[in-house]
Design a protein around this motif. Structure first.
Motif, mmCIF file in Angstrom:
data_model
loop_
_atom_site.group_PDB
_atom_site.id
_atom_site.type_symbol
_atom_site.label_atom_id
_atom_site.label_comp_id
_atom_site.label_asym_id
_atom_site.label_seq_id
_atom_site.Cartn_x
_atom_site.Cartn_y
_atom_site.Cartn_z
ATOM 1 N N SER A 2 28.542 52.316 0.586
ATOM 2 C CA SER A 2 28.498 50.089 1.206
ATOM 3 C C SER A 2 29.002 50.182 -0.331
ATOM 4 O O SER A 2 28.873 49.333 -1.449
ATOM 5 N N PHE A 3 30.692 50.267 -0.454
ATOM 6 C CA PHE A 3 32.038 49.980 -1.155
ATOM 7 C C PHE A 3 31.757 48.548 -1.529
ATOM 8 O O PHE A 3 32.198 48.302 -3.185
ATOM 9 N N LYS A 21 47.141 59.771 -23.172
ATOM 10 C CA LYS A 21 48.117 60.292 -22.135
ATOM 11 C C LYS A 21 48.215 61.014 -20.789
ATOM 12 O O LYS A 21 48.823 61.730 -20.166
ATOM 13 N N GLU A 22 46.539 61.173 -20.841
ATOM 14 C CA GLU A 22 46.099 61.704 -19.402
ATOM 15 C C GLU A 22 44.809 61.475 -19.326
ATOM 16 O O GLU A 22 44.171 60.236 -19.176
ATOM 17 N N ILE A 23 44.418 61.976 -18.237
ATOM 18 C CA ILE A 23 43.299 61.176 -16.460
ATOM 19 C C ILE A 23 42.666 62.512 -17.127
ATOM 20 O O ILE A 23 41.839 63.139 -17.531
ATOM 21 N N SER A 24 41.305 61.178 -18.339
ATOM 22 C CA SER A 24 40.092 61.988 -18.173
ATOM 23 C C SER A 24 39.605 62.600 -16.741
ATOM 24 O O SER A 24 39.731 62.397 -15.832
ATOM 25 N N LYS A 25 38.377 63.879 -16.989
ATOM 26 C CA LYS A 25 37.779 64.675 -16.120
ATOM 27 C C LYS A 25 36.702 63.411 -15.487
ATOM 28 O O LYS A 25 37.056 62.949 -14.316
ATOM 29 N N LYS A 26 36.387 62.657 -16.321
ATOM 30 C CA LYS A 26 35.281 61.622 -15.031
ATOM 31 C C LYS A 26 36.016 61.149 -14.369
ATOM 32 O O LYS A 26 35.488 60.644 -13.362
ATOM 33 N N ASN A 27 37.413 60.093 -15.122
ATOM 34 C CA ASN A 27 38.179 59.512 -14.168
ATOM 35 C C ASN A 27 38.626 59.784 -13.204
ATOM 36 O O ASN A 27 38.625 59.686 -11.664
ATOM 37 N N LEU A 28 39.317 61.371 -13.293
ATOM 38 C CA LEU A 28 39.786 61.293 -11.904
ATOM 39 C C LEU A 28 38.738 62.035 -11.138
ATOM 40 O O LEU A 28 38.986 62.224 -9.655
ATOM 41 N N ASP A 29 37.618 62.493 -11.550
ATOM 42 C CA ASP A 29 36.242 63.144 -9.837
ATOM 43 C C ASP A 29 35.936 62.178 -9.739
ATOM 44 O O ASP A 29 35.603 61.775 -8.520
ATOM 45 N N CYS A 30 35.828 60.904 -10.085
ATOM 46 C CA CYS A 30 35.490 59.331 -9.678
ATOM 47 C C CYS A 30 37.012 59.346 -9.054
ATOM 48 O O CYS A 30 35.933 58.620 -7.771
ATOM 49 N N LEU A 31 37.300 59.068 -9.263
ATOM 50 C CA LEU A 31 38.718 58.542 -8.021
ATOM 51 C C LEU A 31 39.104 59.550 -7.518
ATOM 52 O O LEU A 31 38.759 59.215 -5.794
ATOM 53 N N ASN A 32 38.914 60.916 -7.344
ATOM 54 C CA ASN A 32 39.330 62.076 -6.449
ATOM 55 C C ASN A 32 38.034 61.477 -5.231
ATOM 56 O O ASN A 32 37.503 62.101 -3.862
ATOM 57 N N SER A 33 36.337 61.559 -5.655
ATOM 58 C CA SER A 33 35.713 61.237 -4.904
ATOM 59 C C SER A 33 35.387 60.010 -3.896
ATOM 60 O O SER A 33 34.767 60.087 -3.138
ATOM 61 N N PHE A 34 36.371 58.653 -4.511
ATOM 62 C CA PHE A 34 36.596 57.942 -3.776
ATOM 63 C C PHE A 34 37.590 57.928 -2.685
ATOM 64 O O PHE A 34 37.122 57.640 -1.601
ATOM 65 N N ILE A 35 37.541 59.413 -2.901
ATOM 66 C CA ILE A 35 39.605 59.047 -2.161
ATOM 67 C C ILE A 35 38.784 59.704 -1.161
ATOM 68 O O ILE A 35 38.970 59.717 0.610
ATOM 69 N N GLU A 36 37.796 61.252 -0.823
ATOM 70 C CA GLU A 36 37.367 62.158 -0.789
ATOM 71 C C GLU A 36 36.292 60.552 0.930
ATOM 72 O O GLU A 36 36.050 61.249 1.767
ATOM 73 N N VAL A 267 37.697 52.831 -16.175
ATOM 74 C CA VAL A 267 37.917 52.876 -14.677
ATOM 75 C C VAL A 267 37.005 53.846 -14.004
ATOM 76 O O VAL A 267 35.365 52.537 -13.028
ATOM 77 N N ALA A 268 36.020 54.817 -14.607
ATOM 78 C CA ALA A 268 35.117 55.201 -13.533
ATOM 79 C C ALA A 268 33.893 54.890 -13.954
ATOM 80 O O ALA A 268 33.061 54.834 -13.246
ATOM 81 N N VAL A 269 33.531 53.934 -15.327
ATOM 82 C CA VAL A 269 32.469 53.492 -15.557
ATOM 83 C C VAL A 269 32.182 52.205 -15.077
ATOM 84 O O VAL A 269 31.390 52.351 -14.733
ATOM 85 N N PHE A 270 32.935 51.509 -14.518
ATOM 86 C CA PHE A 270 33.324 50.011 -13.867
ATOM 87 C C PHE A 270 32.689 50.573 -12.367
ATOM 88 O O PHE A 270 32.219 50.020 -11.869
ATOM 89 N N LEU A 271 33.787 51.433 -11.694
ATOM 90 C CA LEU A 271 33.485 51.894 -10.372
ATOM 91 C C LEU A 271 31.959 52.409 -10.059
ATOM 92 O O LEU A 271 31.353 51.990 -8.789
ATOM 93 N N GLU A 272 31.852 53.116 -10.977
ATOM 94 C CA GLU A 272 30.518 53.847 -11.319
ATOM 95 C C GLU A 272 29.305 52.754 -11.093
ATOM 96 O O GLU A 272 28.222 52.405 -9.968
ATOM 97 N N ARG A 273 29.498 51.970 -12.083
ATOM 98 C CA ARG A 273 28.812 50.567 -12.141
ATOM 99 C C ARG A 273 28.210 49.893 -10.978
ATOM 100 O O ARG A 273 27.100 49.976 -9.941
ATOM 101 N N LEU A 274 29.345 49.438 -10.291
ATOM 102 C CA LEU A 274 29.184 48.558 -8.869
ATOM 103 C C LEU A 274 29.103 49.439 -8.198
ATOM 104 O O LEU A 274 28.426 48.863 -7.368
ATOM 105 N N TYR A 275 29.281 51.082 -7.697
ATOM 106 C CA TYR A 275 28.564 51.843 -6.647
ATOM 107 C C TYR A 275 27.422 51.826 -6.968
ATOM 108 O O TYR A 275 26.764 52.138 -5.576
ATOM 109 N N ASN A 276 26.642 51.848 -7.986
ATOM 110 C CA ASN A 276 24.812 51.676 -7.809
ATOM 111 C C ASN A 276 24.119 51.053 -6.910
ATOM 112 O O ASN A 276 23.949 50.484 -7.272
ATOM 113 N N VAL A 277 25.322 49.587 -7.757
ATOM 114 C CA VAL A 277 24.724 48.112 -7.831
ATOM 115 C C VAL A 277 24.070 47.835 -6.213
ATOM 116 O O VAL A 277 25.270 48.162 -5.406
#
Ligand code: G3H
Ligand code: MG
Length: 277
Positions: A2-3, A21-36, A267-277
């Motif tokens: 329940s995001f 100037k790159e998207i880190s693996k952590k940010n990439l995996d996090c956003l791709n998982s939300f898209i999925e 970005v990923a740190v904030f989203l993961e924290r929000l998701y886990n709450v």
């Protein structure tokens, strides 16, 4: 899951991209998982579409892309412009005339350089005085020489002025305040302070509203991330506006929340924290 939000709007430089100037693996995996999981991820940047595509190639987005600080909203990576906002020609012409007069030397400040983003590409007053290779690679575009005695007839998206030192910027803004009836904001490129002048009608916030209508969602359903003055309207309009740990004072002031820096995967740190709450 329940995001609670239906879309994530994310700035690039200083936000989703790290200092390399790159998207880190952590940010990439996090956003791709939300898209999925059916959450929309929308890029909102000052960059050109070509430059966006280059740095986000591993992000599985299939949504409109906000480019050029909201002046150009693309339907998709290779899609048409849903909205293209130019500076009105009367302001374009008066700015060209004003620049010519300033460069003729009767002011207490000087313009080190001037870039003009037009419907046909970028023009530059002194192409040899900026790191053109770095500029063309950042925007993935060519730069033509600007001749103020014979300025191009193309419609203008924005003017980018390079004025240093700081005192020049203050004097310039004060002097131009009533003259440039347009959106004036600070931005940085190559570590230099530029002043961007564009249409009052173009910003990431109004572009976000347009994209939300297109996606069939409301702005209150959006969580937005940004770090700079060009993110202010977007951060203010979103249901939840999040400033990066490295954000400037403008972004911090209008955000509802703050995360860690772009180099610490904010970005990923904030989203993961929000998701886990
Ligand atoms: O090219 C534009 C500047 O680097 C700002 O980009 O809106 O992704 O932070 P940004
Ligand atoms: Mg940014």
């Amino acid at each position: 899951m329940s995001f609670g939000y239906k879309a994530i709007f994310v700035d690039l430089d200083g936000t989703l991209l790290n200092s390399q100037k790159e998207i880190s693996k952590k940010n990439l995996d996090c956003l791709n998982s939300f898209i999925e999981q059916g959450i929309y991820v929308v890029i909102a940047t000052g960059r050109t579409i070509k430059s966006v595509n280059k740095v986000t190639e591993n992000l599985n987005i299939n949504t409109p892309i906000i480019t050029l600080n909201g002046s150009d909203v693309r339907k998709s990576r290779d899609g048409y412009s849903m909205s293209l906002v130019y500076l009105e020609n009367k302001y374009r012409d008066s700015i060209y005339a004003r620049c010519k007069s300033i460069l003729n030397g009767n002011k207490q400040y000087s313009i080190q350089n001037l870039l003009v983003d037009t419907s046909k590409g970028f023009y530059c007053l002194h192409p040899n005085k900026i790191d053109v290779d770095e500029f063309t690679s950042h925007y993935d575009t060519e730069v033509l020489e600007l001749d103020l005695d014979n300025p191009p007839d193309e419609q203008v998206i924005s003017f980018l002025f390079l004025l240093t030192p700081e005192s020049n910027r203050v004097a310039f803004l004060k002097d131009q305040n009533d003259y440039f009836m347009s959106r004036v904001q600070f931005c940085t490129f190559n570590g230099w302070p530029w002043i961007e002048v564009g249409s009052l009608n173009a910003n990431k916030g109004s572009a976000m509203t347009l994209v939300c209508e297109h996606l069939g969602i409301e702005v209150k359903d959006v969580i937005a991330f940004g770090d700079g003055q060009n993110d202010v309207e977007m951060l203010k309009s979103a249901g939840l506006g999040v400033a990066m740990g490295n954000a400037d004072e403008h972004a911090i002031k209008c955000a509802n929340a703050k995360t860690v820096s772009n180099d610490a995967d904010g970005v990923a740190v904030f989203l993961e924290r929000l998701y886990n709450v």
